[in-house]
Structures are given as structure tokens and as C-alpha cells.
Enzyme design. Structure first.
Site, mmCIF file in Angstrom:
data_model
loop_
_atom_site.group_PDB
_atom_site.id
_atom_site.type_symbol
_atom_site.label_atom_id
_atom_site.label_comp_id
_atom_site.label_asym_id
_atom_site.label_seq_id
_atom_site.Cartn_x
_atom_site.Cartn_y
_atom_site.Cartn_z
ATOM 1 N N LYS A 225 0.847 -1.195 0.000
ATOM 2 C CA LYS A 225 0.000 0.000 0.000
ATOM 3 C C LYS A 225 0.883 1.245 0.000
ATOM 4 O O LYS A 225 1.639 1.477 0.932
ATOM 5 C CB LYS A 225 -0.919 -0.005 1.231
ATOM 6 C CG LYS A 225 -1.738 1.296 1.410
ATOM 7 C CD LYS A 225 -2.692 1.225 2.613
ATOM 8 C CE LYS A 225 -3.332 2.578 2.901
ATOM 9 N NZ LYS A 225 -4.254 2.545 4.067
ATOM 10 N N ASP A 230 -2.627 10.112 3.835
ATOM 11 C CA ASP A 230 -4.039 9.745 3.950
ATOM 12 C C ASP A 230 -4.768 10.776 4.811
ATOM 13 O O ASP A 230 -4.724 10.716 6.038
ATOM 14 C CB ASP A 230 -4.163 8.342 4.573
ATOM 15 C CG ASP A 230 -5.612 7.860 4.637
ATOM 16 O OD1 ASP A 230 -6.484 8.531 4.045
ATOM 17 O OD2 ASP A 230 -5.852 6.812 5.275
ATOM 18 N N LYS A 237 -10.184 12.838 8.153
ATOM 19 C CA LYS A 237 -9.786 12.380 9.480
ATOM 20 C C LYS A 237 -9.686 13.557 10.444
ATOM 21 O O LYS A 237 -9.293 14.652 10.041
ATOM 22 C CB LYS A 237 -8.387 11.726 9.415
ATOM 23 C CG LYS A 237 -8.321 10.372 8.750
ATOM 24 C CD LYS A 237 -6.886 9.864 8.734
ATOM 25 C CE LYS A 237 -6.751 8.535 8.005
ATOM 26 N NZ LYS A 237 -7.382 7.398 8.695
ATOM 27 N N ASP A 248 1.463 6.150 5.704
ATOM 28 C CA ASP A 248 0.477 5.265 5.078
ATOM 29 C C ASP A 248 1.017 4.598 3.803
ATOM 30 O O ASP A 248 0.309 3.831 3.156
ATOM 31 C CB ASP A 248 -0.830 6.017 4.802
ATOM 32 C CG ASP A 248 -2.053 5.146 4.997
ATOM 33 O OD1 ASP A 248 -1.936 4.087 5.638
ATOM 34 O OD2 ASP A 248 -3.133 5.517 4.479
ATOM 35 N N ASP A 307 -12.263 7.062 3.482
ATOM 36 C CA ASP A 307 -11.084 6.786 4.308
ATOM 37 C C ASP A 307 -10.680 5.307 4.249
ATOM 38 O O ASP A 307 -9.627 4.931 4.740
ATOM 39 C CB ASP A 307 -11.362 7.213 5.755
ATOM 40 C CG ASP A 307 -10.079 7.419 6.554
ATOM 41 O OD1 ASP A 307 -8.995 7.373 5.949
ATOM 42 O OD2 ASP A 307 -10.177 7.641 7.778
ATOM 43 N N GLU A 309 -9.483 3.764 1.781
ATOM 44 C CA GLU A 309 -8.905 3.893 0.434
ATOM 45 C C GLU A 309 -7.872 2.816 0.135
ATOM 46 O O GLU A 309 -7.689 2.430 -1.018
ATOM 47 C CB GLU A 309 -8.284 5.287 0.274
ATOM 48 C CG GLU A 309 -6.853 5.453 0.822
ATOM 49 C CD GLU A 309 -6.723 5.263 2.337
ATOM 50 O OE1 GLU A 309 -7.749 5.401 3.030
ATOM 51 O OE2 GLU A 309 -5.614 4.960 2.825
ATOM 52 N N ARG A 311 -7.688 -0.445 0.747
ATOM 53 C CA ARG A 311 -8.199 -1.689 0.183
ATOM 54 C C ARG A 311 -8.626 -1.499 -1.272
ATOM 55 O O ARG A 311 -8.613 -2.444 -2.059
ATOM 56 C CB ARG A 311 -9.366 -2.207 1.040
ATOM 57 C CG ARG A 311 -10.545 -1.287 1.076
ATOM 58 C CD ARG A 311 -11.506 -1.598 2.212
ATOM 59 N NE ARG A 311 -10.986 -1.187 3.519
ATOM 60 C CZ ARG A 311 -11.647 -1.336 4.669
ATOM 61 N NH1 ARG A 311 -12.846 -1.911 4.672
ATOM 62 N NH2 ARG A 311 -11.124 -0.928 5.798
#
Ligand code: BES
Ligand code: MN
Ligand code: ZN
Length: 456
Positions: A225, A230, A237, A248, A307, A309, A311
Site C-alpha cells: 500500500k 491519507d 480524518k 500510510d 477513508d 482507500e 483496500r
């Protein structure tokens, strides 16, 4: 890169590992002035206790207390040494619990993030003990350093383009082939989810693809990933949750670090590393809650939360990886807060249907002191991912079992028999022996041990 391991050990300063069991005898063998000094300083053979011993011409040696070898994490205790030692060259005068892991912990304990500020003081170096493979150890230290540096670098200097550069630099070091599908080419190349997540950012989203090794060897594919920052997207967030989100891309850093170990170690595999690299940010181009997108696999996805994102970008990358039926497919991702709630920052969960792989991984996690814990791909919870308009929703309803529902979401995009997903934290919140605060490589040393066992 400067090595922590010295090569001229002639005048190395001895480090004595002491326990309650060996201290009485060891104390007798000290020079009388050093012995008197240790007594006067009130030294006791307690775990982590460190005492510098005087000699007529300077530093005569070091006493360092160890605790029980029964607790695996204590094997890294010598990682505390570098922060307590003045610069210079040291050697192990007797054997710690696990010499290889002690030397590794020592080296990993010397790490500093020096991109923006010089290290305050000279670093201790270690003269490698006999019987410890220098090359293997050096490769591991390089890999951990690479991952930590990539993760610690803030998003303004580690966007999708810089992450691609890092992959290219690693690739050219090992003669690997690196390509990238960038921006709107992602639509033409059928990576709709990577495009949707990353299209709002100034730096265009991309899929980085590194390939190495002879084509007829067993295929091992790593997916990482690469969310360079993020914000949560439109489902933004709160400040405390966003603060550390430069990390991230920790999954991408992990995949690259493991790739370095595999390539430098010359494992007999056909290696592929896939990194969907994006920033999850807000602009008028941002993807929205309730949008529906096709995916590379053909499954339609409703966005329940922007959020979730990671996956999404992983789904398209995993679908591509799956198309060539790798012998082993592993992904690394800072995927869910739920994994932290379940197991905390130091024990990453992994998910797989391959029981043999799971057992081997658990064993390697212990032997490498790279802790891991298996969690189930519990099929009944797939119902939580149902959408009323699309094939699947990207978040589970009900807000429970979040690490499992995230893993189950990704499972829908993979057919490979041997797929393992690591939900890593990639960060040490407060310093531990051999693990300074900041970015951390998790799960890669364990998986490398497994791969080296299979493919050396
Ligand atoms: N990158 C985060 C997960 C994360 C958060 C990892 C904190 C490590 C520390 C991920 O993209 C995310 O935001 N996940 C959400 C999913 C939720 C919206 C279903 C989460 O875990 O809260
Ligand atoms: Mn997120
Ligand atoms: Zn994320």
C-alpha cells in the site's frame, strides 16, 4: 551507506553480557581497578544495566545486563547499547542469548533519521562476532534502514513520484525492470480504483511495477500500500488521526525493503513488486461517498467511506498480480485502525487461507524476533460488506471486526491459493531496544526467513 559493522577489530572495546548466573565469575576476571569501579558504582547484573569500565588508557570495557532468553523480545535488548555507548568500535566479549539477533539489534539501534538534521554524536560500531554471516546481516540492516527512511520522510518529499523514484533506484541497483502506469493511463490500463482514489491529488496516482529474476522461476509477488498521505479524503480524518499519515505508504516501504533482501540475497524466484502509489486528499476531483466504480477484476464497488482507500488501491493491484498465478502473493498495508485496537502497534496480524504458510510464518516470526499473529478470514462477516447497488461496499456495516472485513474485501479480488495479507502499523510509537521511535519495518524479516528457506 556507512556500515555499523567494523572490519578492523584489533582494538575493539569488549562488551560483557552479564546475568545473575555469570556475574560472580565474570567479576573475578575483571582487572582489579575495573572490578573496584564496578562495585563502587553499585553495578548489578540487571536487564539493560550498562556500565562503562575504566582502563589506564581510557575505556576498558562495557558491562551490559541481560534478562531471560525465554521472552523472545528480550533477544533485542542489546539494541539499547548504541544509545549508551560513546563512538568507537566494540566487540562482544562473550555470547549473548542469540548472537545473530543481538548483532542485528545493535545495528538497528544505531539508526538515526538524518535527512533534515545531522546526528548529534558519532555512532558506535560493532566488530562482528565469529560465525555471524556479515552479508546477510548487512542486507537486513540496509533493508530496515531503507524502510525507516522511506516511512520517516514526510509526504512533501515522499509523494507518489518520489516513491516511484525510490523503486527505480532500488531496481537499478539490482538490475530489475521498473515501469509505472501514471495518471489517466490508469483508466486506459484498467485500474479504475487506483485512479479514483488518487485523482484528486496534484501528483498523479500510479501503479509501480518492479520485476526481477529469471522468468521460469517460481513467482513471488509483493504488493505494498503506497498511500503517501491519507487525509481520509472527503470523509476527512480528525487532526490526531491524520497526524502520522505520512506513514500510510509503510506497506510499499515494506515491500521494497523485502525486495532488497530477496534480490541482494539472490533467492531463486521470479520477483514482482506492485505498488499502487496515491495521495488520498480533497479537491473538486475527489471521489465521494456513495460513488460506484468498476474494478480491474470486474466487481463493482460502492464507496461507503473514502477513508477506506487502501483496500481500493490494493484491490486493483492484487487483481493484476493474481492474473499470472504467483506461487506466493503477499501484501503489506497500514490498512486499519482496527488491527491496532486488536493487537496494538507491535504485533501485526496476518490473514491467509494457507495453513501451512501460516504455521511457517508464525515460526519465522519467533525465530527472527519479528512478531506476527494470525487472524481469521472469517467468511460469515462477508455479509457486512453487502451493498444495495453494487457487488460490494468498501466498508463493513456495524463497525466491528474492521481488520477482518478489510481483509475479506481484498480476498474478493484474489484467487491465488497462497495469498497472505499483513495489516502492519509500520511505526514505533515509543522507542524499544533496536527500534527507535518512528518508521519501522514489520513482518518482512519473518517472510524473508520463510522465502530463504524455500528458495535459497
Ligand atoms: N491508513 C488508515 C488505517 C490506519 C490508521 C492505519 C491508523 C494505522 C493507523 C486507513 O486508510 C483507514 O483510514 N482505515 C479506516 C477504515 C474505516 C474507514 C473503515 C480505519 O481504520 O479507521
Ligand atoms: Mn484511510
Ligand atoms: Zn490509509
Amino acid at each position: 551507506m556507512a556500515s555499523t559493522f567494523s572490519t578492523n577489530g584489533t582494538a575493539a572495546i569488549p562488551i560483557w553480557f552479564v546475568t545473575t548466573a555469570n556475574y560472580a565469575e565474570l567479576r573475578e576476571r575483571l582487572d582489579p581497578p575495573a572490578r573496584a569501579y564496578a562495585d563502587a558504582a553499585g553495578f548489578e547484573p540487571k536487564p539493560g544495566q550498562c556500565l562503562l569500565l575504566p582502563a589506564a588508557d581510557g575505556l576498558g570495557g562495557v558491562l551490559f545486563g541481560l534478562e531471560g532468553a525465554d521472552e523472545p523480545r528480550n533477544l533485542f535488548l542489546p539494541g539499547r547499547l548504541p544509545e549508551q555507548l560513546p563512538g568507537g568500535v566494540y566487540r562482544f566479549a562473550n555470547e549473548p542469548h542469540d548472537t545473530r539477533l543481538a548483532a542485528l539489534a545493535f545495528a538497528l539501534g544505531t539508526y538515526r533519521f538524518v535527512r533534515y538534521r545531522k546526528a548529534e554524536r558519532p555512532q558506535a560500531q560493532l566488530d562482528l562476532p565469529q560465525g555471524v554471516g556479515r552479508n546477510e546481516l548487512e542486507r537486513t540492516v540496509e533493508a530496515v534502514t531503507l524502510a525507516r527512511d522511506l516511512i520517516n520522510t514526510p509526504a512533501n518529499d515522499m509523494g507518489p513520484a518520489e516513491l516511484e523514484q525510490a523503486a527505480r533506484a532500488l531496481g537499478s541497483r539490482h538490475g530489475a525492470n521498473v515501469t509505472a502506469v501514471v495518471g489517466d493511463d490508469l483508466l486506459a490500463g484498467n485500474f479504475p480504483l487506483i485512479h479514483a482514489v488518487g485523482r484528486a491529488a496534484v501528483q498523479p496516482p500510479r501503479l509501480i511495477d518492479l520485476q526481477w529474476g529469471e522468468a521460469n522461476r517460481p513467482r513471488v509477488t509483493l504488493v505494498g500500500k503506497g498511500v503517501c498521505f491519507d487525509t481520509g479524503g472527503l470523509d476527512i480524518k480528525p487532526d490526531a488521526s491524520m497526524l502520522n499519515m505520512k506513514k500510510d505508504m509503510g506497506g510499499a516501504a515494506t515491500a521494497l525493503a523485502l525486495a532488497h533482501m530477496i534480490m541482494a540475497g539472490g533467492l531463486k524466484v521470479r520477483l514482482r513488486v506492485l505498488i499502487p502509489a496515491v495521495e488520498n486528499v480533497i479537491s473538486s476531483a475527489a471521489f465521494r461517498p456513495r460513488d460506484v466504480y468498476p474494478s480491474r477484476k470486474g466487481i463493482t464497488v460502492e464507496i461507503g467511506n473514502t477513508d477506506a482507500e487502501g483496500r481500493l488501491v490494493l484491490a486493483d493491484a492484487l487483481a493484476l498480480a493474481d492474473e499470472e498465478e504467483p506461487a506466493l502473493l503477499a501484501d503489506f498495508a497500514t490498512l486499519t485502525g482496527a488491527a491496532r485496537v486488536a493487537l496494538g502497534p507491535e504485533l501485526p496480524p496476518f490473514f491467509t487461507d494457507d495453513d501451512k504458510l501460516a504455521d511457517e510464518l508464525s515460526r519465522c516470526g519467533v525465530s527472527e524476533n519479528d512478531p506476527l499473529w494470525r487472524l481469521p478470514l472469517w467468511r460469515p462477516y462477508q455479509a457486512m460488506l453487502e451493498s444495495k447497488v453494487a457487488d460490494i461496499n468498501n466498508v463493513g456495516s456495524g463497525g466491528q471486526a474492521g481488520a477482518i472485513t478489510a481483509a475479506l474485501f481484498m480476498r474478493r479480488f484474489v484467487a491465488a491459493a497462497s495469498w497472505v495479507h499483513f495489516d502492519i502499523f509500520a511505526w514505533t510509537p515509543s522507542a524499544k531496544p533496536g527500534r527507535p521511535e518512528g518508521g519501522e519495518l514489520q513482518a518482512a524479516r519473518a517472510l524473508y526467513a520463510l522465502l530463504a528457506d524455500r528458495y535459497r
